[in-house]
Write a protein that holds these residues in place. Structure first.
Motif, PDB file in Angstrom:
ATOM      1  N   PRO A 155     -14.129  -3.093   0.480  1.00 35.16           N
ATOM      2  CA  PRO A 155     -13.649  -4.561   1.006  1.00 35.16           C
ATOM      3  C   PRO A 155     -12.200  -4.933   0.634  1.00 35.16           C
ATOM      4  O   PRO A 155     -11.525  -4.465  -0.291  1.00 35.16           O
ATOM      5  CB  PRO A 155     -14.608  -5.468   0.318  1.00 35.16           C
ATOM      6  CG  PRO A 155     -15.759  -4.553  -0.343  1.00 35.16           C
ATOM      7  CD  PRO A 155     -15.055  -3.436  -0.544  1.00 35.16           C
ATOM      8  N   ALA A 156     -11.514  -5.763   1.530  1.00 35.21           N
ATOM      9  CA  ALA A 156     -10.341  -6.156   1.313  1.00 35.21           C
ATOM     10  C   ALA A 156     -10.321  -6.837   0.007  1.00 35.21           C
ATOM     11  O   ALA A 156      -9.135  -6.951  -0.769  1.00 35.21           O
ATOM     12  CB  ALA A 156      -9.859  -7.260   2.499  1.00 35.21           C
ATOM     13  N   ASP A 157     -11.245  -7.748  -0.254  1.00 36.30           N
ATOM     14  CA  ASP A 157     -11.188  -8.682  -1.750  1.00 36.30           C
ATOM     15  C   ASP A 157     -11.009  -7.710  -2.941  1.00 36.30           C
ATOM     16  O   ASP A 157     -10.297  -8.058  -3.943  1.00 36.30           O
ATOM     17  CB  ASP A 157     -12.221  -9.711  -1.593  1.00 36.30           C
ATOM     18  CG  ASP A 157     -13.674  -9.272  -1.582  1.00 36.30           C
ATOM     19  OD1 ASP A 157     -13.622  -7.791  -1.251  1.00 36.30           O
ATOM     20  OD2 ASP A 157     -14.406  -9.554  -1.940  1.00 36.30           O
TER      21      ASP A 157
ATOM     22  N   LEU B 131       0.842  -1.124  -0.065  1.00 29.58           N
ATOM     23  CA  LEU B 131      -0.007   0.092  -0.019  1.00 29.58           C
ATOM     24  C   LEU B 131       0.832   1.241  -0.026  1.00 29.58           C
ATOM     25  O   LEU B 131       1.975   1.184   0.430  1.00 29.58           O
ATOM     26  CB  LEU B 131      -1.017  -0.009   1.205  1.00 29.58           C
ATOM     27  CG  LEU B 131      -1.704  -1.243   1.334  1.00 29.58           C
ATOM     28  CD1 LEU B 131      -2.645  -0.938   2.752  1.00 29.58           C
ATOM     29  CD2 LEU B 131      -2.669  -1.283   0.212  1.00 29.58           C
ATOM     30  N   LEU B 132       0.359   2.075  -0.516  1.00 26.65           N
ATOM     31  CA  LEU B 132       0.790   3.562  -0.437  1.00 26.65           C
ATOM     32  C   LEU B 132      -0.181   4.639   0.129  1.00 26.65           C
ATOM     33  O   LEU B 132      -1.184   4.698  -0.609  1.00 26.65           O
ATOM     34  CB  LEU B 132       1.445   3.975  -1.900  1.00 26.65           C
ATOM     35  CG  LEU B 132       1.923   5.600  -2.036  1.00 26.65           C
ATOM     36  CD1 LEU B 132       3.213   5.502  -1.318  1.00 26.65           C
ATOM     37  CD2 LEU B 132       2.390   5.641  -3.415  1.00 26.65           C
ATOM     38  N   HIS B 133       0.007   5.294   1.137  1.00 33.88           N
ATOM     39  CA  HIS B 133      -0.684   6.163   1.680  1.00 33.88           C
ATOM     40  C   HIS B 133      -0.859   7.401   0.695  1.00 33.88           C
ATOM     41  O   HIS B 133      -0.073   8.284   0.420  1.00 33.88           O
ATOM     42  CB  HIS B 133      -0.379   6.792   3.035  1.00 33.88           C
ATOM     43  CG  HIS B 133      -1.560   7.432   3.788  1.00 33.88           C
ATOM     44  ND1 HIS B 133      -1.821   8.855   3.313  1.00 33.88           N
ATOM     45  CD2 HIS B 133      -2.035   6.869   4.899  1.00 33.88           C
ATOM     46  CE1 HIS B 133      -2.808   8.931   4.331  1.00 33.88           C
ATOM     47  NE2 HIS B 133      -2.909   8.182   5.144  1.00 33.88           N
ATOM     48  N   GLN B 134      -2.114   7.908   0.269  1.00 33.42           N
ATOM     49  CA  GLN B 134      -2.473   8.841  -0.702  1.00 33.42           C
ATOM     50  C   GLN B 134      -1.752  10.165  -0.248  1.00 33.42           C
ATOM     51  O   GLN B 134      -1.245  10.816  -1.132  1.00 33.42           O
ATOM     52  CB  GLN B 134      -4.180   8.966  -0.810  1.00 33.42           C
ATOM     53  CG  GLN B 134      -4.287  10.060  -1.528  1.00 33.42           C
ATOM     54  CD  GLN B 134      -6.207  10.102  -1.703  1.00 33.42           C
ATOM     55  OE1 GLN B 134      -6.766   9.286  -1.372  1.00 33.42           O
ATOM     56  NE2 GLN B 134      -6.737  11.561  -2.065  1.00 33.42           N
TER      57      GLN B 134
ATOM     58  N   ARG C 139      -6.956   3.639   6.957  1.00 33.35           N
ATOM     59  CA  ARG C 139      -7.871   2.644   7.103  1.00 33.35           C
ATOM     60  C   ARG C 139      -7.819   1.376   6.312  1.00 33.35           C
ATOM     61  O   ARG C 139      -7.898   0.264   6.748  1.00 33.35           O
ATOM     62  CB  ARG C 139      -9.412   3.460   6.797  1.00 33.35           C
ATOM     63  CG  ARG C 139     -10.647   2.439   6.689  1.00 33.35           C
ATOM     64  CD  ARG C 139     -10.771   1.844   5.278  1.00 33.35           C
ATOM     65  NE  ARG C 139     -12.014   0.976   5.451  1.00 33.35           N
ATOM     66  CZ  ARG C 139     -12.107   0.003   4.173  1.00 33.35           C
ATOM     67  NH1 ARG C 139     -11.207   0.009   3.326  1.00 33.35           N
ATOM     68  NH2 ARG C 139     -13.299  -0.752   4.429  1.00 33.35           N
ATOM     69  N   HIS C 140      -7.149   1.666   5.021  1.00 31.34           N
ATOM     70  CA  HIS C 140      -6.848   0.549   4.217  1.00 31.34           C
ATOM     71  C   HIS C 140      -5.629  -0.357   5.007  1.00 31.34           C
ATOM     72  O   HIS C 140      -5.560  -1.461   4.798  1.00 31.34           O
ATOM     73  CB  HIS C 140      -6.446   1.040   2.874  1.00 31.34           C
ATOM     74  CG  HIS C 140      -7.723   1.808   2.241  1.00 31.34           C
ATOM     75  ND1 HIS C 140      -7.953   3.245   2.415  1.00 31.34           N
ATOM     76  CD2 HIS C 140      -8.619   1.341   1.292  1.00 31.34           C
ATOM     77  CE1 HIS C 140      -9.011   3.421   1.726  1.00 31.34           C
ATOM     78  NE2 HIS C 140      -9.388   2.271   1.209  1.00 31.34           N
TER      79      HIS C 140
END
Length: 294
Positions: free
Chosen positions: A71-73, A46-49, A102-103
């Motif tokens: 959702p994670a999927d 992930l990369l934080h916006q 949150r992600h």
């Protein structure tokens, strides 16, 4: 361990609507099973916006839309469509999924649960981003069986952010006065121990913002981890004066979410039984300014 405690831990070990990997679940099998390693996995995906520029990345507008995935999927769908290697392989910065705190939290919760570790998302405020302020933030809370306690983990904070923020604590065990769950923030402000204007995001601050996070935290404790800008039901509007009955409701929600295990049955019943609190089929995405189907 009591039967009730085991029931609570089981509830937070089962994948749910936002934390199920769906068809991607087998990809979790090859991952390590300890918290620190899983945090590193998340950070490699992930990369934080809002931190992208700190890594030298300029995000095109279409990539920012990824932060609205719930959702994670579906997060994994998008990530793996771009790079189908095992999840243990850290992606290049421009190939990572764009999200917010949150992600990072939801993906870590999903991974921990897949490894049999009870985990849940907590919505509240981080006191380590801007001096004197508590910024809208999410972290993961997992059960440490050896110590028989819930531990806060900030999966977003990697070496780049740790250095930028000059942190003086372990992000794998965040002190509870550095991250305040929303119920603690509400209770402190109501008691006159904290200033509501210090809680929020950008120019959005105050009790109205805190009450929204109290409702989001309640939902997360009921395994519905929504976007930080999803609005519904009991949440008040920007700078809306709160009536006595609203204050009483949020006082109760704050008390319950501050002690979710001790009041677990009440937490579940209140959420499921009150349509003002339960996540509806359609919520309002305040960033995109439109209703969206959950």
């Amino acid at each position: 361990m009591t039967t009730q405690t085991q029931e609570i831990l089981d509830f937070y070990t089962r994948p749910a609507a936002m934390t199920s990997a769906g068809a991607h679940a087998p990809r979790f099998d090859e991952l390590p099973g300890d918290v620190a390693s899983l945090v590193r996995v998340v950070q490699g995906l992930l990369l934080h916006q809002h931190w992208a520029q700190a890594y030298g990345v300029e995000l095109p507008d279409e990539r920012r839309d990824e932060s609205h995935l719930r959702p994670a999927d579906r997060m994994l769908d998008r990530l793996l469509a771009r790079d189908e290697r095992p999840l243990s392989a850290a992606r290049a910065l421009d190939a990572r999924l764009v999200g917010v705190c949150r992600h990072f939290t939801v993906l870590l919760v999903a991974l921990l649960r897949a490894k049999g570790i009870p985990a849940r998302a907590r919505c509240g405020f981080g006191g380590y981003f801007h001096p004197g302020d508590f910024v809208d933030h999410w972290v993961c809370e997992h059960w440490n069986a050896a110590e028989a306690r819930w531990v806060l983990v900030d999966a977003q904070i990697d070496d780049v952010q740790r250095e930028a923020l000059k942190l003086d604590f372990d992000v794998l065990d965040v002190p509870r006065d550095r991250f305040l769950i929303a119920g603690d923030a509400w209770s402190q402000c109501r008691a006159g121990e904290a200033d509501p204007s210090k809680f929020g995001c950008l120019d959005m601050r105050g009790l109205w913002f805190i009450d929204g996070n109290v409702v989001r935290d309640l939902a997360a404790l009921n395994n519905m981890e929504m976007l930080p800008w999803d609005d519904w039901g009991a949440m008040s509007g920007p700078d809306e004066p709160l009536r006595e009955e609203q204050l009483a409701l949020f006082d109760r929600l704050a008390a319950i979410t501050r002690s979710p295990d001790a009041r677990f049955a009440e937490l579940r019943q209140l959420y499921e039984g009150d349509e003002r609190l339960r996540v509806p089929a359609t919520v309002f995405n305040a960033v995109l300014n439109r209703p969206e189907t959950v």
